[in-house]
Scaffold this motif. Sequence first.
Motif, PDB file in Angstrom:
ATOM      1  N   GLY A 153       6.109 -37.376  20.837  1.00 20.60           N
ATOM      2  CA  GLY A 153       6.851 -36.575  21.804  1.00 20.60           C
ATOM      3  C   GLY A 153       8.214 -36.166  21.261  1.00 20.60           C
ATOM      4  O   GLY A 153       8.635 -35.012  21.413  1.00 20.60           O
ATOM      5  N   ASN A 154       8.900 -37.102  20.615  1.00 21.70           N
ATOM      6  CA  ASN A 154      10.195 -36.785  20.008  1.00 21.70           C
ATOM      7  C   ASN A 154      10.037 -35.801  18.854  1.00 21.70           C
ATOM      8  O   ASN A 154      10.846 -34.887  18.697  1.00 21.70           O
ATOM      9  CB  ASN A 154      10.900 -38.048  19.530  1.00 21.70           C
ATOM     10  CG  ASN A 154      11.464 -38.856  20.669  1.00 21.70           C
ATOM     11  OD1 ASN A 154      11.814 -38.320  21.708  1.00 21.70           O
ATOM     12  ND2 ASN A 154      11.551 -40.160  20.476  1.00 21.70           N
ATOM     13  N   ALA A 155       9.004 -35.983  18.047  1.00 22.03           N
ATOM     14  CA  ALA A 155       8.755 -35.059  16.941  1.00 22.03           C
ATOM     15  C   ALA A 155       8.417 -33.669  17.468  1.00 22.03           C
ATOM     16  O   ALA A 155       8.819 -32.665  16.880  1.00 22.03           O
ATOM     17  CB  ALA A 155       7.630 -35.583  16.057  1.00 22.03           C
ATOM     18  N   PHE A 156       7.703 -33.604  18.578  1.00 25.46           N
ATOM     19  CA  PHE A 156       7.371 -32.310  19.174  1.00 25.46           C
ATOM     20  C   PHE A 156       8.625 -31.613  19.694  1.00 25.46           C
ATOM     21  O   PHE A 156       8.748 -30.389  19.587  1.00 25.46           O
ATOM     22  CB  PHE A 156       6.339 -32.479  20.286  1.00 25.46           C
ATOM     23  CG  PHE A 156       5.811 -31.174  20.798  1.00 25.46           C
ATOM     24  CD1 PHE A 156       4.951 -30.412  20.017  1.00 25.46           C
ATOM     25  CD2 PHE A 156       6.171 -30.701  22.042  1.00 25.46           C
ATOM     26  CE1 PHE A 156       4.474 -29.200  20.471  1.00 25.46           C
ATOM     27  CE2 PHE A 156       5.693 -29.495  22.513  1.00 25.46           C
ATOM     28  CZ  PHE A 156       4.839 -28.739  21.721  1.00 25.46           C
TER      29      PHE A 156
ATOM     30  N   LYS B 299       9.857 -27.951  18.560  1.00 28.19           N
ATOM     31  CA  LYS B 299      10.183 -26.853  19.470  1.00 28.19           C
ATOM     32  C   LYS B 299      11.521 -26.214  19.120  1.00 28.19           C
ATOM     33  O   LYS B 299      11.720 -25.033  19.360  1.00 28.19           O
ATOM     34  CB  LYS B 299      10.187 -27.333  20.922  1.00 28.19           C
ATOM     35  CG  LYS B 299       8.805 -27.628  21.450  1.00 28.19           C
ATOM     36  CD  LYS B 299       8.720 -27.912  22.922  1.00 28.19           C
ATOM     37  CE  LYS B 299       9.843 -28.593  23.578  1.00 28.19           C
ATOM     38  NZ  LYS B 299       9.628 -28.978  24.971  1.00 28.19           N
ATOM     39  N   GLY B 300      12.417 -26.983  18.538  1.00 27.68           N
ATOM     40  CA  GLY B 300      13.703 -26.451  18.122  1.00 27.68           C
ATOM     41  C   GLY B 300      13.635 -25.623  16.852  1.00 27.68           C
ATOM     42  O   GLY B 300      14.569 -24.892  16.527  1.00 27.68           O
TER      43      GLY B 300
ATOM     44  N   ASN C   9      11.402 -20.041  12.923  1.00 32.99           N
ATOM     45  CA  ASN C   9      10.267 -19.864  12.029  1.00 32.99           C
ATOM     46  C   ASN C   9       9.539 -18.556  12.335  1.00 32.99           C
ATOM     47  O   ASN C   9       9.249 -17.773  11.430  1.00 32.99           O
ATOM     48  CB  ASN C   9       9.321 -21.052  12.163  1.00 32.99           C
ATOM     49  CG  ASN C   9       8.204 -21.042  11.148  1.00 32.99           C
ATOM     50  OD1 ASN C   9       7.980 -20.082  10.440  1.00 32.99           O
ATOM     51  ND2 ASN C   9       7.494 -22.142  11.086  1.00 32.99           N
ATOM     52  N   LEU C  10       9.236 -18.317  13.580  1.00 35.16           N
ATOM     53  CA  LEU C  10       8.523 -17.094  13.949  1.00 35.16           C
ATOM     54  C   LEU C  10       9.382 -15.856  13.726  1.00 35.16           C
ATOM     55  O   LEU C  10       8.875 -14.811  13.310  1.00 35.16           O
ATOM     56  CB  LEU C  10       8.043 -17.178  15.392  1.00 35.16           C
ATOM     57  CG  LEU C  10       6.952 -18.216  15.652  1.00 35.16           C
ATOM     58  CD1 LEU C  10       6.596 -18.250  17.133  1.00 35.16           C
ATOM     59  CD2 LEU C  10       5.714 -17.954  14.809  1.00 35.16           C
TER      60      LEU C  10
ATOM     61  N   ILE D  98      -1.083 -26.799  13.126  1.00 34.36           N
ATOM     62  CA  ILE D  98      -1.992 -26.803  14.278  1.00 34.36           C
ATOM     63  C   ILE D  98      -1.793 -25.546  15.124  1.00 34.36           C
ATOM     64  O   ILE D  98      -2.759 -24.920  15.560  1.00 34.36           O
ATOM     65  CB  ILE D  98      -1.799 -28.081  15.116  1.00 34.36           C
ATOM     66  CG1 ILE D  98      -2.302 -29.299  14.338  1.00 34.36           C
ATOM     67  CG2 ILE D  98      -2.499 -27.977  16.465  1.00 34.36           C
ATOM     68  CD1 ILE D  98      -1.901 -30.626  14.936  1.00 34.36           C
ATOM     69  N   LEU D  99      -0.537 -25.161  15.326  1.00 30.79           N
ATOM     70  CA  LEU D  99      -0.243 -23.936  16.074  1.00 30.79           C
ATOM     71  C   LEU D  99      -0.816 -22.714  15.358  1.00 30.79           C
ATOM     72  O   LEU D  99      -1.402 -21.832  15.989  1.00 30.79           O
ATOM     73  CB  LEU D  99       1.263 -23.780  16.261  1.00 30.79           C
ATOM     74  CG  LEU D  99       1.711 -22.518  16.987  1.00 30.79           C
ATOM     75  CD1 LEU D  99       1.347 -22.613  18.466  1.00 30.79           C
ATOM     76  CD2 LEU D  99       3.197 -22.311  16.813  1.00 30.79           C
TER      77      LEU D  99
END
Length: 100
Positions: free
Chosen positions: A8-11, A15-16, A21-22, A84-85
Motif C-alpha cells: 500500500g505504501n509502495a502504491f 501514484k506520485g 511518467n505519462l 502491470i499498468l
Amino acid sequence: MRIIKKLGNAFEFFKGTIAINLAVSILPLLFGGLLLFNYSVVSFGFAISLAVKEINSKKEYLFYFNNGLSKGALWFYSWCFNFILLISGIFIFNLINRLF
C-alpha cells in the motif's frame, strides 16, 4: 498483514510518479507510436519521474524507510506497478480495438 501495508505504501509512492511518467511518455507516443510509448513508460519516463521525485520530495523517503521500505524497494515496486499498468493498458486497448 505487513506485506499488504508495504504494498500500500509502495502504491502511494507509485501514484506520485505516474503523472510525470505519462506526461514525459506522451511525446514518444506522438512521434513514435504506441510501441515507443510502451518502451518509454517502463524506461525513460520512469527514470525521469524518479529523478523528479528525488529532487522534489527527498524527505518522503524517510517516511517510507520508517515503514520498512528502502529507496531501492520503492523503485522496484513502482516499476512493477508501472509494468502491470502498462500490460493492463495494452490488454484493454487490444480488447477495445477488436470490439470496434
